[in-house]
Design a protein around this motif. Sequence first.
Motif, mmCIF file in Angstrom:
data_model
loop_
_atom_site.group_PDB
_atom_site.id
_atom_site.type_symbol
_atom_site.label_atom_id
_atom_site.label_comp_id
_atom_site.label_asym_id
_atom_site.label_seq_id
_atom_site.Cartn_x
_atom_site.Cartn_y
_atom_site.Cartn_z
ATOM 1 N N ARG A 1 72.641 80.472 42.816
ATOM 2 C CA ARG A 1 72.087 78.761 43.062
ATOM 3 C C ARG A 1 73.328 78.034 42.716
ATOM 4 N N ARG A 2 74.158 78.917 41.717
ATOM 5 C CA ARG A 2 75.548 78.003 41.325
ATOM 6 C C ARG A 2 76.549 78.159 42.354
ATOM 7 N N ARG A 3 76.766 79.278 43.288
ATOM 8 C CA ARG A 3 77.467 79.255 44.228
ATOM 9 C C ARG A 3 77.394 78.526 45.330
ATOM 10 N N ALA A 4 76.045 78.571 45.769
ATOM 11 C CA ALA A 4 75.431 77.529 46.628
ATOM 12 C C ALA A 4 75.758 76.100 46.454
ATOM 13 N N ALA A 5 75.310 75.997 45.310
ATOM 14 C CA ALA A 5 75.642 74.311 45.155
ATOM 15 C C ALA A 5 77.128 74.108 45.294
ATOM 16 N N ARG A 6 77.955 75.187 44.914
ATOM 17 C CA ARG A 6 79.596 74.450 45.026
ATOM 18 C C ARG A 6 80.053 74.736 46.447
ATOM 19 N N ARG A 7 79.452 75.629 47.348
ATOM 20 C CA ARG A 7 79.480 75.704 48.723
ATOM 21 C C ARG A 7 79.110 74.359 49.384
ATOM 22 N N ARG A 8 77.878 73.670 48.994
ATOM 23 C CA ARG A 8 77.388 72.659 49.534
ATOM 24 C C ARG A 8 78.305 71.707 49.275
ATOM 25 N N ALA A 9 78.942 71.458 47.956
ATOM 26 C CA ALA A 9 79.625 70.275 47.552
ATOM 27 C C ALA A 9 81.045 70.445 48.139
ATOM 28 N N ASP A 10 81.555 71.609 48.490
ATOM 29 C CA ASP A 10 82.754 71.801 49.421
ATOM 30 C C ASP A 10 82.648 71.535 50.733
ATOM 31 N N ARG A 11 81.580 71.475 51.318
ATOM 32 C CA ARG A 11 81.197 71.021 52.712
ATOM 33 C C ARG A 11 81.232 69.675 52.605
ATOM 34 N N ARG A 12 80.610 69.032 51.757
ATOM 35 C CA ARG A 12 80.576 67.554 51.637
ATOM 36 C C ARG A 12 82.226 67.055 51.346
ATOM 37 N N ALA A 13 82.930 67.910 50.702
ATOM 38 C CA ALA A 13 84.109 67.313 50.326
ATOM 39 C C ALA A 13 84.996 66.798 51.487
ATOM 40 N N VAL A 14 84.762 67.273 52.512
ATOM 41 C CA VAL A 14 85.726 66.763 53.614
ATOM 42 C C VAL A 14 85.396 65.447 54.233
ATOM 43 N N GLN A 15 84.251 65.119 53.590
ATOM 44 C CA GLN A 15 83.858 63.501 54.211
ATOM 45 C C GLN A 15 84.437 62.398 53.284
ATOM 46 N N SER A 16 84.921 61.558 54.054
ATOM 47 C CA SER A 16 85.905 60.436 53.424
ATOM 48 C C SER A 16 85.234 59.791 52.388
ATOM 49 N N ASP A 17 83.854 59.900 52.186
ATOM 50 C CA ASP A 17 83.209 59.021 51.129
ATOM 51 C C ASP A 17 82.625 59.762 50.224
ATOM 52 N N ALA A 18 83.085 61.088 50.154
ATOM 53 C CA ALA A 18 82.515 62.090 49.112
ATOM 54 C C ALA A 18 82.770 61.872 47.657
ATOM 55 N N LEU B 1 77.061 69.155 40.467
ATOM 56 C CA LEU B 1 76.534 68.976 39.285
ATOM 57 C C LEU B 1 74.935 69.276 39.161
ATOM 58 N N GLY B 2 74.094 69.600 40.246
ATOM 59 C CA GLY B 2 72.935 69.799 40.175
ATOM 60 C C GLY B 2 72.182 70.958 39.508
ATOM 61 N N ASN B 3 71.186 71.137 39.485
ATOM 62 C CA ASN B 3 70.414 71.909 38.787
ATOM 63 C C ASN B 3 70.684 73.523 39.152
ATOM 64 N N CYS B 4 71.255 74.223 38.498
ATOM 65 C CA CYS B 4 71.123 75.570 38.975
ATOM 66 C C CYS B 4 70.681 76.699 37.900
ATOM 67 N N LEU B 5 69.507 76.260 37.325
ATOM 68 C CA LEU B 5 68.969 77.105 36.234
ATOM 69 C C LEU B 5 68.390 78.154 36.974
ATOM 70 N N ALA B 6 68.220 79.342 36.213
ATOM 71 C CA ALA B 6 67.375 80.616 36.794
ATOM 72 C C ALA B 6 66.100 80.284 36.811
ATOM 73 N N ARG B 7 65.432 79.463 36.157
ATOM 74 C CA ARG B 7 64.108 79.113 35.983
ATOM 75 C C ARG B 7 63.612 77.565 36.382
ATOM 76 N N PRO B 8 64.373 76.902 37.261
ATOM 77 C CA PRO B 8 63.993 75.432 37.419
ATOM 78 C C PRO B 8 62.557 74.991 37.530
ATOM 79 N N GLY B 9 62.379 73.865 37.454
ATOM 80 C CA GLY B 9 60.928 73.436 37.431
ATOM 81 C C GLY B 9 60.626 73.260 38.861
ATOM 82 N N PRO B 10 59.303 72.930 39.056
ATOM 83 C CA PRO B 10 58.836 72.690 40.470
ATOM 84 C C PRO B 10 59.228 71.415 40.846
ATOM 85 N N PRO B 11 59.429 71.456 42.305
ATOM 86 C CA PRO B 11 59.925 69.946 42.992
ATOM 87 C C PRO B 11 59.115 68.808 42.581
ATOM 88 N N LEU B 12 59.725 67.679 42.494
ATOM 89 C CA LEU B 12 58.751 66.503 42.176
ATOM 90 C C LEU B 12 57.982 66.441 43.466
#
Length: 247
Positions: free
Chosen positions: A14-31, A206-217
Amino acid sequence: MEGQAPPQIFAPARRRAARRRADRRAVQSDAARYVLDDMVEDVVERLAFLRHEPGTAFLIGDRFGALAAELRALGCAVTQADAAQGLDEEQPLPVQGFDLVASLSSLDTLNDPVGALIHLRRALAPGGLALACLVGAGSLDALRSAMLVADGDRPAPRLHPMIDVRAGAQLLQRAGWGNPVVDTRALSVRYSSLSSLVADLRAQALGNCLARPGPPLTRSQAALAADSFGQGTIETFEILTLTGWRL
C-alpha cells in the motif's frame, strides 16, 4: 527478544502504491507539493548553517527533484531513489560512501525505522551527514477530530501513528547516529474543505497505508466528517527533522 522482527504496522504494498500514485500526480502543474518544498528548504538551510558542502549525496523521496537541483547547482553529484522506484529502505542502501544522505517524508511509514536509520548512517562516508525529515506527531489535528466525529463511539484507524521528538531521539540513539539532534517546526495550511485536504494528502503520498486500515466511510459518515472539518480550516503539519553524523 534480540533479532525479533518489528511489528507490521504498515503494508509495504500500500505504501508503494501510494507513492506511485503521488508520482503520477506530480506531473500536473497544480500538484500539491508544499510539504516536500518545506522539507527541501529546511535541508538547504541546515547545510548552509552547518557549512557542510557535500561532494556526493544520496536522496530518498525527493520526488520533484528540487533538492537534487539545489545540490547539483553547488557541484554535488546526486543519486536519487524512492520506494515507488523499488527502493527498500529497510535493507542496506545499494551504494555507500556519501557525504550526505537525506530522507524526505519517508521514514514515518516504515515498520523498522531503526533499521532504516542504521542503513542511512552506514551509507555515509566518515564525517558524512544524515538528515531525515518526516511528518511527525501533532499533525492533522483537524482531520483527526473530523474522523472521530464521523466514527462516533467506534473509532477506526484512519491515520497512522506518528513519531514525536522524544521517540525520534530514541530512534537515533538506537541507530548509532553521531551528535544526534531532533527538532520540530509547524507548517500551517488553510483548506477550503475536507475533500481538498484529502486530495492534497494523496498527492503527497501522505495517506493511510496501515496494514489494517479502518473500513471506508459511509456516505453519512463522510458528510459528518465534512461538516465537522468545515470550510477555511487551518490544518497543521508538524515537520520533524532528525540530524546526525557518521563519526
